[in-house]
Design a protein around this motif. Structure first.
Motif, PDB file in Angstrom:
ATOM      1  N   PRO A  89       1.122  -1.051  -0.074  1.00 18.59           N
ATOM      2  CA  PRO A  89      -0.418  -0.027  -0.358  1.00 18.59           C
ATOM      3  C   PRO A  89       0.819   1.348   0.153  1.00 18.59           C
ATOM      4  N   ILE A  90       2.242   1.506   0.298  1.00 14.72           N
ATOM      5  CA  ILE A  90       3.234   2.478   0.481  1.00 14.72           C
ATOM      6  C   ILE A  90       3.274   3.011  -1.200  1.00 14.72           C
ATOM      7  N   GLU A  91       3.554   1.913  -1.956  1.00 16.84           N
ATOM      8  CA  GLU A  91       4.309   1.654  -2.992  1.00 16.84           C
ATOM      9  C   GLU A  91       2.813   2.352  -4.004  1.00 16.84           C
ATOM     10  N   ARG A  92       0.803   1.954  -3.327  1.00 13.94           N
ATOM     11  CA  ARG A  92       0.548   2.305  -4.220  1.00 13.94           C
ATOM     12  C   ARG A  92      -0.485   3.240  -4.076  1.00 13.94           C
ATOM     13  N   TYR A  93       0.088   3.970  -2.655  1.00 17.10           N
ATOM     14  CA  TYR A  93      -0.295   5.442  -2.576  1.00 17.10           C
ATOM     15  C   TYR A  93       0.962   6.217  -3.086  1.00 17.10           C
ATOM     16  N   ALA A  94       1.525   6.095  -2.803  1.00 17.13           N
ATOM     17  CA  ALA A  94       3.029   6.566  -4.104  1.00 17.13           C
ATOM     18  C   ALA A  94       2.501   6.707  -5.501  1.00 17.13           C
ATOM     19  N   ALA A  95       1.767   5.718  -5.390  1.00 14.36           N
ATOM     20  CA  ALA A  95       1.768   5.857  -7.254  1.00 14.36           C
ATOM     21  C   ALA A  95       0.670   6.416  -7.787  1.00 14.36           C
ATOM     22  N   LEU A  96      -0.517   6.620  -6.284  1.00 18.31           N
ATOM     23  CA  LEU A  96      -1.537   7.165  -7.243  1.00 18.31           C
ATOM     24  C   LEU A  96      -1.382   9.181  -6.609  1.00 18.31           C
ATOM     25  N   ALA A  97      -0.582   9.355  -5.724  1.00 16.61           N
ATOM     26  CA  ALA A  97      -0.028  10.352  -5.681  1.00 16.61           C
ATOM     27  C   ALA A  97       1.405  11.234  -6.526  1.00 16.61           C
ATOM     28  N   GLU A  98       1.824  10.930  -7.636  1.00 19.23           N
ATOM     29  CA  GLU A  98       2.527  10.653  -8.765  1.00 19.23           C
ATOM     30  C   GLU A  98       1.152  10.689  -9.722  1.00 19.23           C
ATOM     31  N   SER A  99       0.252   9.970  -9.800  1.00 19.94           N
ATOM     32  CA  SER A  99      -0.511  10.720 -10.835  1.00 19.94           C
ATOM     33  C   SER A  99      -1.814  11.941 -10.150  1.00 19.94           C
ATOM     34  N   LEU A 100      -1.581  12.091  -9.062  1.00 18.35           N
ATOM     35  CA  LEU A 100      -2.451  13.955  -8.890  1.00 18.35           C
ATOM     36  C   LEU A 100      -1.314  14.717  -9.070  1.00 18.35           C
ATOM     37  N   GLY A 101      -0.200  14.683 -10.053  1.00 22.76           N
ATOM     38  CA  GLY A 101       0.724  15.547  -9.505  1.00 22.76           C
ATOM     39  C   GLY A 101       2.133  15.405  -8.765  1.00 22.76           C
ATOM     40  N   ALA A 102       2.153  14.470  -7.798  1.00 20.40           N
ATOM     41  CA  ALA A 102       2.895  14.813  -6.928  1.00 20.40           C
ATOM     42  C   ALA A 102       4.955  14.182  -7.142  1.00 20.40           C
ATOM     43  N   ASP A 103       5.683  14.849  -6.954  1.00 21.46           N
ATOM     44  CA  ASP A 103       7.204  14.956  -7.479  1.00 21.46           C
ATOM     45  C   ASP A 103       7.792  13.654  -6.693  1.00 21.46           C
ATOM     46  N   LEU A 104       7.907  12.413  -7.311  1.00 22.72           N
ATOM     47  CA  LEU A 104       8.018  10.891  -6.092  1.00 22.72           C
ATOM     48  C   LEU A 104      10.091  11.829  -5.927  1.00 22.72           C
ATOM     49  N   LYS A 105      10.697  12.022  -7.150  1.00 20.84           N
ATOM     50  CA  LYS A 105      12.039  12.644  -7.156  1.00 20.84           C
ATOM     51  C   LYS A 105      12.232  13.404  -5.940  1.00 20.84           C
ATOM     52  N   ALA A 106      11.024  14.449  -5.496  1.00 18.98           N
ATOM     53  CA  ALA A 106      11.512  15.577  -4.387  1.00 18.98           C
ATOM     54  C   ALA A 106      12.128  14.989  -2.812  1.00 18.98           C
ATOM     55  N   PRO A 107      13.319  16.070  -2.717  1.00 17.70           N
ATOM     56  CA  PRO A 107      14.123  16.398  -1.980  1.00 17.70           C
ATOM     57  C   PRO A 107      13.254  15.547  -0.402  1.00 17.70           C
ATOM     58  N   LYS A 108      12.262  15.945  -0.132  1.00 17.65           N
ATOM     59  CA  LYS A 108      11.554  15.461   0.976  1.00 17.65           C
ATOM     60  C   LYS A 108      11.268  14.060   1.102  1.00 17.65           C
ATOM     61  N   VAL A 109      10.710  14.328  -0.078  1.00 20.14           N
ATOM     62  CA  VAL A 109      10.352  12.236  -0.465  1.00 20.14           C
ATOM     63  C   VAL A 109      10.783  11.548  -0.421  1.00 20.14           C
ATOM     64  N   ALA A 110      12.480  11.760  -0.858  1.00 23.36           N
ATOM     65  CA  ALA A 110      13.697  10.923  -1.060  1.00 23.36           C
ATOM     66  C   ALA A 110      14.272  10.960   0.295  1.00 23.36           C
ATOM     67  N   GLU A 111      14.349  11.718   1.348  1.00 24.29           N
ATOM     68  CA  GLU A 111      14.853  11.428   2.039  1.00 24.29           C
ATOM     69  C   GLU A 111      13.917  11.105   3.150  1.00 24.29           C
ATOM     70  N   ALA A 112      12.509  11.240   2.904  1.00 27.14           N
ATOM     71  CA  ALA A 112      11.873  10.345   3.839  1.00 27.14           C
ATOM     72  C   ALA A 112      11.702   8.436   3.443  1.00 27.14           C
ATOM     73  N   ARG A 113      12.012   8.808   1.870  1.00 28.44           N
ATOM     74  CA  ARG A 113      11.961   6.360   1.176  1.00 28.44           C
ATOM     75  C   ARG A 113      13.554   6.253   1.878  1.00 28.44           C
ATOM     76  N   ALA A 114      14.276   6.857   1.643  1.00 33.49           N
ATOM     77  CA  ALA A 114      15.813   6.871   2.747  1.00 33.49           C
ATOM     78  C   ALA A 114      15.753   6.058   4.312  1.00 33.49           C
ATOM     79  N   ARG A 115      14.608   7.323   4.851  1.00 26.01           N
ATOM     80  CA  ARG A 115      14.794   6.367   6.321  1.00 26.01           C
ATOM     81  C   ARG A 115      13.888   5.806   6.643  1.00 26.01           C
ATOM     82  N   PHE A 116      13.136   5.367   5.673  1.00 26.45           N
ATOM     83  CA  PHE A 116      12.331   4.228   6.195  1.00 26.45           C
ATOM     84  C   PHE A 116      12.843   3.579   5.414  1.00 26.45           C
ATOM     85  N   GLU A 117      13.852   2.759   4.733  1.00 23.22           N
ATOM     86  CA  GLU A 117      14.684   1.963   4.381  1.00 23.22           C
ATOM     87  C   GLU A 117      16.189   1.518   5.387  1.00 23.22           C
ATOM     88  N   ALA A 118      16.302   2.338   5.802  1.00 20.24           N
ATOM     89  CA  ALA A 118      16.744   2.295   6.792  1.00 20.24           C
ATOM     90  C   ALA A 118      16.655   2.018   8.069  1.00 20.24           C
TER      91      ALA A 118
END
Length: 341
Positions: free
Chosen positions: A173-202
């Motif tokens: 569901p995390i990946e699915r909501y990310a895909a939905l957000a991107e379809s609605l105009g979100a930038d998944l490469k934005a620094p805030k998003v990238a930092e959150a993903r790196a924190r999640f993986e860590a």
């Protein structure tokens, strides 16, 4: 999935007095007038294949979204707060402060259509001119926190998207909501998003490491109510399923009820399962440790006596930003727990 401490049957709030407003709104939905769109989106159609295997379409990218509060918080994590015009589900506490599931969503900038299970004000919803409704899906075809008795009226007002949040690991569901957000105009490469993903993986790696360094810790996830202790099932609950993938030994109830989400234990049988660490439902709808002092059997549980009980949200925020702190807390709890049996 039931809200563990709410009435088993949902109560719709649609009243005869609001029928005229709703009738006008339904008629508008059937008109040929194009839906309003934001600048730069008028020429761009939109579609999204949701987890009901339905492809949801619109003439333009939706700019007026109504969502379950936890879902709205996910969209806010991806920079889409401005698209969220309304929410439903626990949003504000009695003192006016945001519920934890609201995350970083500014709850004072959205219309709250219902603040508890079973509440959904259809007249307010229609007045928002919604272009999309988004929520979780725990059981096939069921829209989380959309009352069954008024669902048919609600779904006529705007397209709906459902994201599966059960029987799959939390990453899905995390990946699915990310895909939905991107379809609605979100930038998944934005620094805030990238930092959150790196924190999640860590954080996920920190759980694996905690399990390896402190092996054998048995974890029980539960929710307390006046008459029953609910023991949650890691084969159905998405976060617990992911915890097991990270190596956590989560108690699997022997006799889960309808839907398989949890086993109901009377308080006399609360000690049925051995556990070194208890993850206790920390939502306002569930009994908290201070409330459970009146249950003699609770005080006798080894994890309770050892003060190895930590808060747990059974309906997590399905974004990297929302899930990372959950994993960090779990890693810490496992790292500090002592084997009790």
């Amino acid at each position: 999935m039931r809200n563990l401490n709410s009435p088993l049957s949902r109560r719709g709030l649609f009243a005869a007095g609001g029928a005229a407003v709703l009738t006008l709104a339904l008629a508008a939905c059937g008109s040929s007038d194009p839906a309003p769109s934001t600048a730069g989106q008028s020429a761009k159609s939109w579609s999204f294949a949701d987890d009901r295997k339905e492809t949801v379409t619109a003439g333009a990218v939706p700019s007026r979204v109504v969502a379950f509060t936890g879902t709205a918080a996910v969209l806010a994590d991806y920079g889409l707060q401005q698209k969220v015009v309304g929410v439903f589900g626990e949003t504000k506490r009695a003192d006016g402060s945001p519920e934890p599931q609201a995350g970083d969503l500014d709850v004072n900038k959205v219309t709250i259509l219902g603040n508890v299970w079973g509440e959904f004000n259809i007249e307010k919803y229609a007045a928002l001119r919604p272009e999309l409704l988004v929520t979780h899906m725990y059981d096939p075809g069921a829209l989380w926190y959309v009352p069954d008795e008024s669902k048919d009226k609600i779904v006529k007002l705007a397209p709906t998207v459902a994201v599966s949040t059960a029987r799959v690991p939390m990453t899905e569901p995390i990946e699915r909501y990310a895909a939905l957000a991107e379809s609605l105009g979100a930038d998944l490469k934005a620094p805030k998003v990238a930092e959150a993903r790196a924190r999640f993986e860590a954080a996920a790696e920190s759980v694996r490491k905690a399990v390896a360094e402190n092996p054998g810790i048995k974890v029980l996830a539960a929710s307390g109510s006046p008459d029953v202790l609910y023991v949650s099932n890691p084969e159905v609950n998405t976060d617990l399923m992911y915890f097991t993938q990270l190596g956590v030994d989560v108690v699997k109830p022997e006799k889960p009820g309808d839907g398989g989400y949890y086993e109901n234990l009377s308080w006399e049988n609360a000690d049925k399962y051995d556990a070194d660490l208890i993850l206790l439902d920390n939502r306002g709808t569930a009994l908290q440790p201070k409330d459970l002092t009146s249950k003699p059997s609770w005080a006798t549980l080894p994890a309770v006596k050892a003060d190895q009980v930590v808060g747990w949200d059974p309906v997590p925020r399905f974004s990297y930003a929302g899930a990372a702190p959950i994993l960090e807390g779990l890693a810490s709890a496992i790292r500090n727990a002592k084997k009790l049996g």
